[in-house]
Structures are given as C-alpha cells and as structure tokens.
Design a protein around this motif. Structure first.
Motif, PDB file in Angstrom:
ATOM      1  N   VAL A   1       0.927  -1.228  -0.009  1.00 18.10           N
ATOM      2  CA  VAL A   1       0.043  -0.046   0.092  1.00 18.10           C
ATOM      3  C   VAL A   1       0.800   1.286  -0.145  1.00 18.10           C
ATOM      4  CG1 VAL A   1      -1.661   1.439   1.220  1.00 18.10           C
ATOM      5  CG2 VAL A   1      -1.965  -1.096   1.086  1.00 18.10           C
ATOM      6  N   ARG A   2       1.984   1.255   0.864  1.00 15.20           N
ATOM      7  CA  ARG A   2       2.892   2.324   0.756  1.00 15.20           C
ATOM      8  C   ARG A   2       3.690   2.454  -0.558  1.00 15.20           C
ATOM      9  NH1 ARG A   2       4.293   0.530   5.963  1.00 15.20           N
ATOM     10  NH2 ARG A   2       6.116  -0.836   4.966  1.00 15.20           N
ATOM     11  N   GLU A   3       3.972   1.679  -1.192  1.00 16.49           N
ATOM     12  CA  GLU A   3       4.449   1.598  -2.623  1.00 16.49           C
ATOM     13  C   GLU A   3       3.498   2.192  -3.530  1.00 16.49           C
ATOM     14  OE1 GLU A   3       7.342  -0.887  -5.620  1.00 16.49           O
ATOM     15  OE2 GLU A   3       6.920  -1.681  -3.694  1.00 16.49           O
ATOM     16  N   LEU A   4       2.388   1.778  -3.450  1.00 15.36           N
ATOM     17  CA  LEU A   4       1.275   2.204  -4.360  1.00 15.36           C
ATOM     18  C   LEU A   4       0.975   3.628  -4.150  1.00 15.36           C
ATOM     19  CD1 LEU A   4      -1.098   1.605  -6.274  1.00 15.36           C
ATOM     20  CD2 LEU A   4      -2.579   1.109  -4.049  1.00 15.36           C
ATOM     21  N   SER A   5       0.916   4.199  -2.747  1.00 17.20           N
ATOM     22  CA  SER A   5       0.822   5.590  -2.395  1.00 17.20           C
ATOM     23  C   SER A   5       1.821   6.349  -2.992  1.00 17.20           C
ATOM     24  CB  SER A   5       0.649   5.546  -0.843  1.00 17.20           C
ATOM     25  OG  SER A   5       0.489   7.045  -0.773  1.00 17.20           O
ATOM     26  N   ASN A   6       3.118   6.047  -2.868  1.00 15.25           N
ATOM     27  CA  ASN A   6       4.340   6.842  -3.328  1.00 15.25           C
ATOM     28  C   ASN A   6       4.086   7.038  -4.896  1.00 15.25           C
ATOM     29  OD1 ASN A   6       5.190   7.102  -0.789  1.00 15.25           O
ATOM     30  ND2 ASN A   6       6.558   5.201  -1.049  1.00 15.25           N
ATOM     31  N   TYR A   7       3.968   5.931  -5.858  1.00 15.93           N
ATOM     32  CA  TYR A   7       3.721   6.046  -7.197  1.00 15.93           C
ATOM     33  C   TYR A   7       2.590   7.168  -7.508  1.00 15.93           C
ATOM     34  CZ  TYR A   7       3.244   4.882 -12.112  1.00 15.93           C
ATOM     35  OH  TYR A   7       2.958   5.140 -13.268  1.00 15.93           O
ATOM     36  N   LEU A   8       1.451   6.868  -6.841  1.00 13.13           N
ATOM     37  CA  LEU A   8       0.377   7.475  -7.401  1.00 13.13           C
ATOM     38  C   LEU A   8       0.782   9.200  -7.065  1.00 13.13           C
ATOM     39  CD1 LEU A   8      -2.432   5.577  -5.895  1.00 13.13           C
ATOM     40  CD2 LEU A   8      -1.960   5.796  -8.348  1.00 13.13           C
ATOM     41  N   LYS A   9       1.394   9.493  -5.790  1.00 13.15           N
ATOM     42  CA  LYS A   9       1.857  10.864  -5.557  1.00 13.15           C
ATOM     43  C   LYS A   9       2.784  11.323  -6.882  1.00 13.15           C
ATOM     44  CE  LYS A   9       1.558  10.708  -0.552  1.00 13.15           C
ATOM     45  NZ  LYS A   9       2.684  10.873   0.589  1.00 13.15           N
ATOM     46  N   GLU A  10       3.579  10.400  -7.211  1.00 14.76           N
ATOM     47  CA  GLU A  10       4.368  10.814  -8.533  1.00 14.76           C
ATOM     48  C   GLU A  10       3.447  11.096  -9.730  1.00 14.76           C
ATOM     49  OE1 GLU A  10       7.204   7.677  -9.335  1.00 14.76           O
ATOM     50  OE2 GLU A  10       8.163   7.594  -7.462  1.00 14.76           O
ATOM     51  N   LEU A  11       2.594  10.597  -9.935  1.00 13.68           N
ATOM     52  CA  LEU A  11       1.651  10.842 -10.985  1.00 13.68           C
ATOM     53  C   LEU A  11       0.707  11.962 -10.639  1.00 13.68           C
ATOM     54  CD1 LEU A  11       0.242   7.331 -11.963  1.00 13.68           C
ATOM     55  CD2 LEU A  11       1.998   8.522 -13.080  1.00 13.68           C
ATOM     56  N   GLY A  12       0.731  12.609  -9.529  1.00 16.72           N
ATOM     57  CA  GLY A  12      -0.212  13.605  -8.903  1.00 16.72           C
ATOM     58  C   GLY A  12      -1.513  13.300  -8.567  1.00 16.72           C
ATOM     59  N   ILE A  13      -1.768  11.848  -8.054  1.00 13.44           N
ATOM     60  CA  ILE A  13      -3.011  11.445  -7.737  1.00 13.44           C
ATOM     61  C   ILE A  13      -3.133  11.061  -6.318  1.00 13.44           C
ATOM     62  CG2 ILE A  13      -4.653   9.400  -8.067  1.00 13.44           C
ATOM     63  CD1 ILE A  13      -3.412   8.946 -10.650  1.00 13.44           C
ATOM     64  N   ASP A  14      -4.196  11.665  -5.725  1.00  7.02           N
ATOM     65  CA  ASP A  14      -4.307  11.296  -4.123  1.00  7.02           C
ATOM     66  C   ASP A  14      -4.909  10.023  -4.107  1.00  7.02           C
ATOM     67  OD1 ASP A  14      -3.524  13.913  -3.518  1.00  7.02           O
ATOM     68  OD2 ASP A  14      -5.663  14.791  -3.749  1.00  7.02           O
ATOM     69  N   LEU A  15      -4.545   9.306  -3.046  1.00  5.10           N
ATOM     70  CA  LEU A  15      -4.981   8.092  -2.664  1.00  5.10           C
ATOM     71  C   LEU A  15      -5.678   8.037  -1.295  1.00  5.10           C
ATOM     72  CD1 LEU A  15      -5.061   4.840  -3.036  1.00  5.10           C
ATOM     73  CD2 LEU A  15      -3.079   4.859  -1.619  1.00  5.10           C
ATOM     74  N   ILE A  16      -7.008   7.513  -1.434  1.00  6.01           N
ATOM     75  CA  ILE A  16      -7.811   7.289   0.044  1.00  6.01           C
ATOM     76  C   ILE A  16      -7.771   5.861   0.143  1.00  6.01           C
ATOM     77  CG2 ILE A  16      -8.981   9.379  -0.056  1.00  6.01           C
ATOM     78  CD1 ILE A  16     -11.262   8.089  -1.439  1.00  6.01           C
ATOM     79  N   SER A  17      -7.798   5.204   1.403  1.00  9.19           N
ATOM     80  CA  SER A  17      -7.869   4.009   1.517  1.00  9.19           C
ATOM     81  C   SER A  17      -8.835   3.528   2.490  1.00  9.19           C
ATOM     82  CB  SER A  17      -6.593   3.530   1.984  1.00  9.19           C
ATOM     83  OG  SER A  17      -5.356   3.606   1.264  1.00  9.19           O
ATOM     84  N   THR A  18      -9.286   2.270   2.529  1.00 10.33           N
ATOM     85  CA  THR A  18     -10.091   1.721   3.591  1.00 10.33           C
ATOM     86  C   THR A  18      -9.932   0.182   3.586  1.00 10.33           C
ATOM     87  OG1 THR A  18     -12.459   1.209   4.627  1.00 10.33           O
ATOM     88  CG2 THR A  18     -12.175   1.107   2.112  1.00 10.33           C
ATOM     89  N   SER A  19     -10.469  -0.467   4.429  1.00  9.85           N
ATOM     90  CA  SER A  19     -10.293  -2.078   4.784  1.00  9.85           C
ATOM     91  C   SER A  19     -11.734  -2.743   4.769  1.00  9.85           C
ATOM     92  CB  SER A  19      -9.392  -2.437   5.802  1.00  9.85           C
ATOM     93  OG  SER A  19      -9.965  -1.969   7.051  1.00  9.85           O
ATOM     94  N   PHE A  20     -12.046  -3.781   4.635  1.00 10.56           N
ATOM     95  CA  PHE A  20     -13.151  -4.636   4.988  1.00 10.56           C
ATOM     96  C   PHE A  20     -13.354  -4.482   6.251  1.00 10.56           C
ATOM     97  CE2 PHE A  20     -13.458  -7.889   1.358  1.00 10.56           C
ATOM     98  CZ  PHE A  20     -13.500  -6.874   0.331  1.00 10.56           C
ATOM     99  N   GLU A  21     -12.245  -4.693   7.277  1.00  8.08           N
ATOM    100  CA  GLU A  21     -12.654  -4.980   8.496  1.00  8.08           C
ATOM    101  C   GLU A  21     -13.076  -3.466   9.082  1.00  8.08           C
ATOM    102  OE1 GLU A  21     -10.271  -6.550  12.551  1.00  8.08           O
ATOM    103  OE2 GLU A  21      -9.100  -5.551  10.830  1.00  8.08           O
ATOM    104  N   LYS A  22     -12.489  -2.348   8.480  1.00 10.32           N
ATOM    105  CA  LYS A  22     -13.219  -0.998   8.938  1.00 10.32           C
ATOM    106  C   LYS A  22     -14.371  -0.765   8.597  1.00 10.32           C
ATOM    107  CE  LYS A  22     -11.797   3.811   8.315  1.00 10.32           C
ATOM    108  NZ  LYS A  22     -11.055   4.838   8.209  1.00 10.32           N
ATOM    109  N   SER A  23     -14.756  -0.990   7.294  1.00  2.06           N
ATOM    110  CA  SER A  23     -16.067  -0.778   6.457  1.00  2.06           C
ATOM    111  C   SER A  23     -17.184  -1.501   6.511  1.00  2.06           C
ATOM    112  CB  SER A  23     -15.858  -0.268   4.942  1.00  2.06           C
ATOM    113  OG  SER A  23     -14.919   0.727   4.901  1.00  2.06           O
ATOM    114  N   VAL A  24     -16.765  -2.888   6.783  1.00  2.00           N
ATOM    115  CA  VAL A  24     -17.803  -3.818   7.061  1.00  2.00           C
ATOM    116  C   VAL A  24     -17.947  -4.385   8.323  1.00  2.00           C
ATOM    117  CG1 VAL A  24     -18.664  -6.047   5.795  1.00  2.00           C
ATOM    118  CG2 VAL A  24     -17.321  -4.546   4.523  1.00  2.00           C
TER     119      VAL A  24
END
Length: 316
Positions: free
Chosen positions: A94-117
């Motif tokens: 997830v951290r690596e994904l977030s870093n790559y998206l930042k390079e593209l200029g895209i914000d990332l929001i996250s959740t989990s099944f445990e938190k949302s369900v």
C-alpha cells in the motif's frame, strides 16, 4: 527484426491479434491510444472527478498511468481496499502504491473490509465455512469491493468510477453470465451501461479492450513493482471464472483476436437490446440501504453476512 509501425527500432513484442511486431515505444503508445479511445467513448475526458479503484496489481497501475496521461491528475482520486487476507495484503504494498500515485499527482484514499464492513475477508470465509455454506471467497470479496468502491465514488462526488478490468476480465464475465443465464447482468455489461439507481456512480473500464498479457508487458516496460502473487483463495478453490479463463486462453491461442471479437460483437448486441428494454430503478436493501436486485429485500452482501451468522436481519 524492425518494428512494423515505426520501422526504426528493433521489435520487442509480437502482438498476435494484430499480427504486428512492435518496439517498446510503439507498443506503449498503442496501449495508450486504445485506452484513450475507450475513455473518449465513455466520456471520461469531460468528467470533473474520476475515482479509480487501485489494488496495487498490474492492471490498476496501468490504469492510473494511462489515465493520468489522458485526464488531468487533479481530477483523479484513487481508492484502495485492504480485504484482510493473511499473507496476501501487506502494508508495504500500500505504501509503494501511494508513493507511485503521488508521483503521478493522484491522491489516494484507503479503507479495509474490517473497517467498513466489520469483518476481514478471512473472517467472512471462516464463518461461512463453519456454517457449512459453499460460498467462494470471491463471492464475498467481489460484492463488498463493488459496494465500497461505489460508496467512495459518492463520497468524493465522482462522475465516474473507473476500474482496471481488462479484456480478459470482460469476456470472462460475459461467458460466466451466459452460462448462468443471467440476462439482466449481461445487459449491465458494456461500454454504455444503464444507470439503474441514483445511488450508483457510473462505472467505466478504460482497459476493457486491452489484453491481460498487454497490461503485464506495459507494467514490465514501465518498471512497475506490483503484486504478482495470486490470491490464495483462487488457487485453493478454483472458481468458475478460473475455469472459464483457461478455456478462453486456449481459444485465443488457437484464434488470436478471438477475445476482442467476442467483446465487440457483444457490445453491439447488448446496445441494440438495451434500446428496447426498460429495466426500471433498483429497490433498496432494507438493511444497508444500498441498491439490491429486483425482488430482493436484502442485497446480496447483507444476505451473505446474515447466512454466515455475522449479522441479523432485524439489526437496526
């Protein structure tokens, strides 16, 4: 051998469905052009905001990379879900994904099944199994992922929710629903899906005309670090999708371009049927309030939790 398109650089890829040998640059440009064509058809270029579902796998990385070249990244929000599968979901991914998206200029929001369900996927599968139910993990996972992605799209006021489903995924879905005789679901597949509830954010798939092997090679040429391990639930208990996938791979090997032809013929047929069909607006689930199928009091997700003993039908 030289590239069939530019005639300047050495070919590195043989594109069986087009019978062309392509260099790295021409291959990447070809994928981008096809994604842009599909994005235009689905009206993404005029969107104020697009939510893209990203898992950290190759398809979602290719989706983010190509879409950020077509649409201003400021208009894109990425959404990631941690399903809760032991040994499969890892924080470093997830951290690596977030870093790559930042390079593209895209914000990332996250959740989990445990938190949302309220439960991880492992917990849902375990509870279901203890009750003797023959419910595949993919049934839980797919349903709740769709629900959470749609909810996130509403929360950020997105015009569209975009997923990284590729050509292989689309054709598999068509064949599965044909085998099940699920006509209503078939009508909701395509490049111009009907909106059956005001609670639904329009869903689009810019990669739907791109083969899975092409997204793999795109990711490889770009040097993406993506999760390559297959979900343990798929290998432990092959689903109908996995079986259909193998059959379609054999068909494509014998007749290159077969999957693309199936999808294009289906799109044409589905569009003509939709024009003469009134599906109406979907009812709402009595438990969670989200859209459910016609004739159902509870949505499939809530039914699964009820039958697994994780929630009760009279819960308020």
């Amino acid at each position: 051998m030289m590239c069939d398109l530019c005639g300047v650089r050495e070919a590195e890829i043989y594109q069986a469905h087009s019978r062309k040998r392509l260099c790295k640059e021409c291959f990447l440009n070809d994928i981008l052009a096809r994604v842009e064509k599909e994005a235009k058809k689905q009206n993404l270029l005029n969107a104020n905001k697009i939510l893209i579902a990203v898992s950290g796998g190759k398809d979602s990385l290719v989706l983010a990379d190509t879409l950020s070249k077509i649409v201003n990244p400021n208009r894109i929000v990425a959404f990631n879900i941690v399903e809760g599968i032991k040994g499969y979901n890892r924080e470093d991914q997830v951290r690596e994904l977030s870093n790559y998206l930042k390079e593209l200029g895209i914000d990332l929001i996250s959740t989990s099944f445990e938190k949302s369900v309220g439960y991880t996927l492992d917990q849902m599968v375990k509870s279901s199994s203890q009750r003797g139910l023959n419910v595949a993990a993919c049934t839980f996972c797919g349903g709740f992922r769709r629900k959470l992605i749609n909810g996130a799209g509403r929360e950020v006021n997105a015009d569209f929710v975009s997923t990284g489903h590729n050509l292989d995924d689309e054709v598999q879905t068509i064949i599965i629903n044909l085998l099940r005789g699920d006509v209503k679901k078939l009508l909701r597949i395509g490049d111009s899906q009907p909106k059956l509830s005001e609670k639904f954010v329009m869903r689009v798939k810019p990669l739907r005309k791109v083969y899975e092997w092409e997204t793999t090679m795109y990711a490889y040429f770009k040097g993406f670090h993506f999760q390559e391990v297959e979900c343990p639930y798929i290998s432990a208990k092959p689903t109908m999708r996995a079986k259909v996938r193998d059959l379609l791979y054999a068909l494509e090997e014998r007749s290159p371009g077969a999957l693309l032809q199936i999808l294009e013929n289906f799109d044409s047929l589905a569009e003509s049927i939709r024009k003469g069909t009134k599906l109406g607006s979907l009812p709402s689930c009595k438990l969670c309030g989200e859209p459910t199928s016609f004739g159902r009091e509870y949505c499939k997700n809530c039914e699964l939790l009820i039958s697994s003993g994780l929630i009760f039908a009279d819960r308020t």
